[in-house]
Scaffold this motif. Structure first.
Motif, PDB file in Angstrom:
ATOM      1  N   TYR A  89       0.915  -1.275   0.064  1.00 50.48           N
ATOM      2  CA  TYR A  89      -0.152  -0.018  -0.073  1.00 50.48           C
ATOM      3  C   TYR A  89       1.018   1.232   0.020  1.00 50.48           C
ATOM      4  N   LEU A  90       1.854   1.257   0.929  1.00 51.03           N
ATOM      5  CA  LEU A  90       2.739   2.399   0.993  1.00 51.03           C
ATOM      6  C   LEU A  90       3.490   2.611  -0.242  1.00 51.03           C
ATOM      7  N   GLN A  91       3.986   1.529  -0.879  1.00 54.02           N
ATOM      8  CA  GLN A  91       4.599   1.736  -2.288  1.00 54.02           C
ATOM      9  C   GLN A  91       3.689   2.448  -3.456  1.00 54.02           C
ATOM     10  N   ARG A  92       2.524   1.995  -3.369  1.00 57.75           N
ATOM     11  CA  ARG A  92       1.498   2.613  -4.423  1.00 57.75           C
ATOM     12  C   ARG A  92       1.344   3.855  -3.919  1.00 57.75           C
ATOM     13  N   ALA A  93       1.114   4.288  -2.863  1.00 56.37           N
ATOM     14  CA  ALA A  93       0.881   5.734  -2.362  1.00 56.37           C
ATOM     15  C   ALA A  93       1.996   6.578  -2.757  1.00 56.37           C
ATOM     16  N   MET A  94       3.250   6.215  -2.556  1.00 60.25           N
ATOM     17  CA  MET A  94       4.425   6.877  -2.906  1.00 60.25           C
ATOM     18  C   MET A  94       4.594   6.943  -4.514  1.00 60.25           C
ATOM     19  N   ASP A  95       4.140   5.709  -5.296  1.00 56.78           N
ATOM     20  CA  ASP A  95       4.179   5.792  -6.649  1.00 56.78           C
ATOM     21  C   ASP A  95       3.181   6.921  -7.130  1.00 56.78           C
TER      22      ASP A  95
END
Length: 201
Positions: A89-95
């Motif tokens: 989730y965090l990776q998608r948010a950063m992306d």
């Protein structure tokens, strides 16, 4: 005045956010909505400065709305709130270049301060969530395999998926089998659960 749209499917929490934010002299809540579709409509209608989005909502997730906002080139700042410290989730948010990513159990003052900070161009991530970045696990699934799992999650059968995507049943089965294998799962339902838990779906 910082104009805000709040999207949160839990009525009590949504109401609490809105009430407490309205006490601030420099903040105005222009809309509070219970799901992703209504959030998207409210964002287009009100053109807020900041939208506070729950990560998991009916119809569209907070991450899907964030991706839409970026794709549409809207200037709105994005603060995601979540109960889940999932690396995917965090990776998608950063992306999606969200400006804030906060845990729901942070004090309300932390959210208020985060809203003011993102308006100044800063990025704010809860400390416990930042730690999840270092546990990042590469997603082994291809886009097609993810698509199969998403449709399975929606309750579609092999037959349904093959008709919807104009693929043979054998091709659909192959993609699902590959996803199950990559995730060390025993069934497509378990593969869906694992992918969801890691924040890849």
């Amino acid at each position: 005045m910082i104009r805000i749209v709040i999207a949160e499917d839990q009525k009590m929490l949504r109401g609490a956010f809105a009430s407490l934010l309205q006490f601030e002299d420099d903040i105005e809540v222009v809309a509070e909505v219970p799901d992703g579709e209504l959030a998207w409509e409210a964002i287009l209608l009100h053109q807020p400065d900041v939208c506070v989005l729950d990560i998991e909502m009916p119809h569209l997730s907070g991450l899907e709305i964030a991706e839409r906002i970026r794709h549409a080139g809207l200037p709105c700042k994005i603060v995601i709130v979540t109960t889940f410290a999932r690396p995917g989730y965090l990776q998608r948010a950063m992306d999606a270049q969200v400006e804030g990513y906060l845990l729901k159990d942070e004090p309300i003052d932390y959210l208020i301060e985060a809203i003011r900070r993102v308006m100044k161009g800063e990025r704010v991530v809860s400390t416990d969530l930042a730690a999840a970045l270092f546990m990042k696990e590469e997603n082994p699934l291809s886009e097609r395999e993810l698509e199969m799992l998403r449709l399975t999650k929606e309750g579609m059968t092999t037959e349904d998926i093959s008709k919807a995507l104009f693929l043979t049943r054998g091709t659909v089965r192959n993609y699902l089998s590959s996803a199950i294998q990559k995730l060390d799962a025993e069934s497509r339902q378990q593969a869906v659960a694992i992918a969801e838990d890691k924040g890849w779906l």
